[in-house]
Design an enzyme around this catalytic site. Sequence first.
Site: not given
Ligand code: 3MF
Ligand code: MG
Length: 347
Positions: A51, A54, A176, A212, A215, A250, A252, A285
Amino acid sequence: MNQLTQYRFSFGPWNISEGADPFGGEVRPVFPHEDKFALYRPLGFEGVQFHDDDVVPGMDELSAAQIESKASEVRKMLHNQGLTPEFVAPRLWFAKQTTDGAYTSNCASERAYAWERTKKCIDIARALDCKGIVLWLAREGTYIREAKDARLAYQRLLETVNAILDYDKNVEVWIEPKPNEPTDQAYVPTIGHAIALAYASHAPTRVKGLIESAHALLAGLDPSDEMAFALAHDKLASVHLNDQNGLKYDQDKNFGAVNLRAAFNQVRVLEEAGYGKRGEFIGLDVKAFRTQRGYPVTDHLRNSRALFLMLVEKVRSLDQTIVEQCRESRDYEALELYLLKHLMGLQ
Ligand code: 3MF
Ligand code: MG
């Protein structure tokens, strides 16, 4: 002979988390950002996803020169550690100015903040020598449909994509998609939406997608088909592989942890299309369990990477003749049984 892809892996520093969730704070001491970079190579990763803040913490308060100097410092540090910055994403969902969205906010001064922030993000990417700008359009959506003019919102998103392409002729915009969370309904829920924006833009070859797995699952779609769609348009810039157990927040989860067959199919589609041969990364991710002991916690990254590579072997050892015969005779029962036995190591 066709060269086998040597996959390169990436993740973002947020993947080494301290276990905080919406119901409680950290369960492990905060692990300094800079120290995270030293963990990449030993874990088998060489790409760092960022980000903007970051790279340059507190960037909203800093001058262009200060931002440039901090970003150059990070660039040197990455270079010294043998790491490559994969992309920089403007974190447009934390600031008070983006409570109701950034580019699609109803408020002109908030949209102006979003654009100023985006320009700084591109400046940071340039200072890092990184061409990927990821747009995860977190708050570009609504909680109630009547809150915004959806048609205008799409126009504003397209204007933003065009403005980024004009601001720096070298960058690429990687969208994304995500269907919900934090909003109830997002304006760019699927890769189809992202690719439509790409073709509508001034420079379609510089607008791509980042898919992703979780997603796509949250949108009720199969991640491997989403990836195949993007690949068919030569628009898969990156992936965030992970997993998701049903329609809930979500998660992950580790890649392949919920649905090994769906994970296999993602790897199969990527491998068959030659994804990675032009240096595209396998991004992960994945979130550390709150319950996990140790410090820092990195097993989820190591394990997801290992699982990906095991599935690459499964894809490479699939008997393509059997697959073709089953397709030819339209015997999908036989194909399914063969596939499941292959995944279980029985064939
Ligand atoms: C949110 C995400 C994010 C994005 C990241 C980069 C925290 O659901 O997946 O991860 O991947 O912000 O775009
Ligand atoms: Mg992501």
